[in-house]
Write a protein that holds these residues in place. Structure first.
Motif, short mmCIF file in Angstrom:
data_model
loop_
_atom_site.label_atom_id
_atom_site.label_comp_id
_atom_site.label_asym_id
_atom_site.label_seq_id
_atom_site.Cartn_x
_atom_site.Cartn_y
_atom_site.Cartn_z
N ALA A 23 52.52 -3.93 20.19
CA ALA A 23 52.92 -2.67 20.82
C ALA A 23 51.84 -2.11 21.73
O ALA A 23 52.06 -1.12 22.42
CB ALA A 23 53.28 -1.64 19.75
N ARG A 24 50.66 -2.72 21.69
CA ARG A 24 49.57 -2.22 22.53
C ARG A 24 49.83 -2.55 24.00
O ARG A 24 50.18 -3.67 24.34
CB ARG A 24 48.24 -2.84 22.09
CG ARG A 24 47.83 -2.47 20.66
CD ARG A 24 46.53 -3.15 20.29
NE ARG A 24 46.18 -2.92 18.89
CZ ARG A 24 45.15 -3.48 18.27
NH1 ARG A 24 44.36 -4.31 18.93
NH2 ARG A 24 44.92 -3.22 16.99
N THR A 25 49.64 -1.55 24.83
CA THR A 25 49.81 -1.74 26.27
C THR A 25 48.61 -1.17 27.01
O THR A 25 47.88 -0.34 26.47
CB THR A 25 51.09 -1.05 26.77
OG1 THR A 25 50.99 0.36 26.51
CG2 THR A 25 52.33 -1.60 26.07
N ASP A 26 48.45 -1.62 28.23
CA ASP A 26 47.37 -1.06 29.03
C ASP A 26 47.86 0.22 29.70
O ASP A 26 48.96 0.71 29.41
CB ASP A 26 46.85 -2.08 30.05
CG ASP A 26 47.93 -2.52 31.05
OD1 ASP A 26 48.99 -1.87 31.10
OD2 ASP A 26 47.70 -3.50 31.78
N SER A 27 47.07 0.77 30.62
CA SER A 27 47.42 2.04 31.26
C SER A 27 48.69 1.95 32.10
O SER A 27 49.30 2.96 32.42
CB SER A 27 46.25 2.51 32.14
OG SER A 27 45.95 1.53 33.13
N ARG A 28 49.10 0.74 32.44
CA ARG A 28 50.31 0.55 33.25
C ARG A 28 51.53 0.27 32.39
O ARG A 28 52.63 0.04 32.91
CB ARG A 28 50.10 -0.61 34.23
CG ARG A 28 48.95 -0.42 35.19
CD ARG A 28 48.55 -1.75 35.82
NE ARG A 28 48.15 -2.70 34.77
CZ ARG A 28 48.45 -4.00 34.81
NH1 ARG A 28 49.13 -4.49 35.81
NH2 ARG A 28 48.07 -4.80 33.83
N GLY A 29 51.35 0.25 31.05
CA GLY A 29 52.47 -0.04 30.15
C GLY A 29 52.74 -1.51 29.96
O GLY A 29 53.81 -1.88 29.47
N VAL A 30 51.80 -2.39 30.33
CA VAL A 30 51.99 -3.84 30.21
C VAL A 30 51.39 -4.32 28.88
O VAL A 30 50.22 -4.04 28.60
CB VAL A 30 51.33 -4.59 31.38
CG1 VAL A 30 51.49 -6.10 31.21
CG2 VAL A 30 51.93 -4.12 32.70
N PRO A 31 52.15 -5.06 28.05
CA PRO A 31 51.64 -5.54 26.76
C PRO A 31 50.74 -6.76 26.92
O PRO A 31 51.11 -7.89 26.56
CB PRO A 31 52.91 -5.87 25.99
CG PRO A 31 53.89 -6.27 27.04
CD PRO A 31 53.58 -5.38 28.24
N VAL A 32 49.54 -6.56 27.43
CA VAL A 32 48.63 -7.67 27.74
C VAL A 32 48.28 -8.46 26.48
O VAL A 32 48.31 -9.70 26.48
CB VAL A 32 47.35 -7.14 28.42
CG1 VAL A 32 46.35 -8.29 28.63
CG2 VAL A 32 47.69 -6.49 29.75
N LEU A 33 47.93 -7.76 25.40
CA LEU A 33 47.53 -8.45 24.17
C LEU A 33 48.67 -9.31 23.64
O LEU A 33 48.45 -10.45 23.20
CB LEU A 33 47.11 -7.44 23.11
CG LEU A 33 46.67 -8.04 21.76
CD1 LEU A 33 45.48 -8.99 21.96
CD2 LEU A 33 46.30 -6.93 20.77
N GLY A 34 49.89 -8.80 23.69
CA GLY A 34 51.04 -9.57 23.23
C GLY A 34 51.23 -10.82 24.04
O GLY A 34 51.56 -11.89 23.50
N LEU A 35 51.03 -10.73 25.35
CA LEU A 35 51.15 -11.90 26.22
C LEU A 35 50.10 -12.95 25.89
O LEU A 35 50.38 -14.16 25.90
CB LEU A 35 51.03 -11.47 27.69
CG LEU A 35 52.22 -10.71 28.27
CD1 LEU A 35 51.85 -10.05 29.60
CD2 LEU A 35 53.41 -11.64 28.45
#
Length: 449
Positions: free
Chosen positions: A313-325
């Motif tokens: 569920a963690r996203t960066d400031s743009r709302g992109v789930p980088v960790l999930g990817l």
């Protein structure tokens, strides 16, 4: 980044659906169908209407309850947390496996120019590179992904349409007749075998509903994008695969690793074959990017509901789930090396079969959820028949399938029970019981009917 900044309109949403269905699989479909013969083309009479029915189901559900997560969201609201969790985990893992199959097929087409990639270990390394490139593309944001898939779908559909339409000028009825039924199968047996293969072609019919969070005006655009996407995919598949069966003799087609390129080479020469091969690579890259987006949005929606590890569920400031990817890419890389085989085509079909069987449970759960919306009086009672037909169709595909793929999918389905408590411990719910159900605004829902 604001939520509106990451939203997409009707046209890119339609391209997302069509592009996810018209994926890398179409470039291998004529070869797979040739193992049955031209009689396999009768399977489109079953799969295409089935896809439209499922498309209509997801279109209606998307209008009544436009929630991110697609089948998972409907199953959870109608059947509870465990059903939602099971639905999501199987759907999510199906997408993971399907993405690997797409990346593997992409490596196979690149091998036309770089034969060294046919060496299993080297090819596996190339597939892993493809997986990570797709992940990096998604880290930039969904708008870039959908724009990229829109461009690659148009570039990919163009040459496919060229073969599907122009190929009919080179269609030889005698070649088609000779390859009609080389195995001597009965019609029912042949169609059953074809349906289980062709179902792969229409995986992705739910794409717009899964990505509801990034679709503008979802009450209207999810339904429109779904039905338009299915129509485009059905026309492309039927026209192109049938044309190729009348261009390439059955024996040659069964052993082809690039049937569209071989058909173009016979009709247009080496330049045409090279052009189609390049288009296959471009189209596969766009399809992989779109499916990676769907996978990321699925995990994100479920993690926010507390039914998936919170790290997704963690996203960066743009709302992109980088960790999930990153996590998904690591898992996919491990599976790539674990499934290395001498034949790229064999690897592709095993992965495709598993992906299809895994996604059937989420489709069935979505169909069962219709009863909940009927009881809530936000859809008419007649909509139940759409769900029943969808369930019957999915069960028929399971019955028509056999072998290792069935065993693997069943094992993963059974594994969802113990994993449910484990995932709750690392999710937002922390085992404190079901999340508060969503209350449907009945007046708004009825206006969408």
């Amino acid at each position: 980044m604001s939520s509106s900044a990451r939203q997409i309109g009707l046209f890119p949403a339609t391209m997302l659906v069509a592009g996810n269905m018209i994926g890398a699989g179409i470039f291998m479909m004529p070869t797979v169908m040739a193992s049955i013969g031209g009689i396999a083309s009768l399977g489109w009479l079953v799969t295409a209407p089935g896809a439209f029915i499922m498309g209509y189901m997801f279109a209606r559900l998307g209008r009544v309850s436009p929630k991110a997560g697609g089948p998972y969201a409907y199953a959870r609201e109608a059947l509870g947390d465990f059903a939602g969790f099971q639905c999501n985990l199987l759907y999510w893992f199906s997408n993971v496996v399907a993405n690997i199959a797409i990346a593997t097929s992409m490596t196979g087409y690149i091998a036309v120019f770089f034969p060294a990639l046919r060496v299993p270990l080297i090819g596996a390394c190339a597939t892993v590179v493809v997986v990570w490139l797709s992940a990096f593309l998604n880290m930039i944001g969904p708008r870039l992904v959908t724009r990229f898939e829109t461009v690659t779908t148009l570039l990919g559909i163009g040459p496919i349409a060229l073969v599907g339409i122009g190929g009919w000028f080179f269609f030889d009825p005698e070649i088609f007749r000779t390859g009609w039924n080389p195995a001597g199968l009965g019609e029912f047996h042949a169609i059953s075998a074809a349906v289980s293969i062709m179902f792969w072609s229409f995986m992705g019919v739910e794409s717009a509903s899964v990505a509801a969070a990034v679709v503008k005006d979802p009450e209207k655009n999810i339904g429109r994008a779904t039905l338009l996407g299915v129509l485009i995919a059905a026309l492309v598949y039927v026209l192109s695969t049938t044309a190729i069966m009348g261009i390439i003799p059955n024996d040659a087609l069964r052993h082809s690793t690039a049937p569209f390129a071989d058909a173009a080479m016979r009709a247009l020469g080496p330049v045409g074959g090279t052009f189609i091969t390049l288009c296959a690579i471009v189209k596969a890259s766009g399809c992989l990017g779109g499916w990676t987006l769907i996978n990321a949005e699925t995990a994100l929606a479920t993690a926010k509901d507390g039914l998936f590890p919170a790290m997704f569920a963690r996203t960066d400031s743009r709302g992109v789930p980088v960790l999930g990817l990153v996590i998904v890419s690591i898992i996919m890389s491990a599976i790539v090396f674990a499934t290395v085989s001498p034949s790229i085509g064999e690897t592709f079909m095993v992965l495709a079969d598993i992906a299809v069987l895994l996604v059937l449970t989420p489709y069935i759960f979505a169909a069962v959820s219709i009863a909940h919306y009927v009881q809530a009086k936000v859809v008419t009672r007649s909509f139940i028949w759409v769900g029943l037909i969808t369930i019957a169709y999915c069960l028929a595909v399971i019955v028509a399938s056999a072998g290792t793929a069935v065993a693997v999918s069943m094992a993963l389905g059974l594994a969802t029970a113990p994993l449910f408590r484990v995932f709750l411990a690392f999710g937002g719910n922390n085992g404190n019981g079901p999340a508060k159900p969503v209350v449907i605004d009945q007046d708004q829902a009825r206006s969408a009917l």
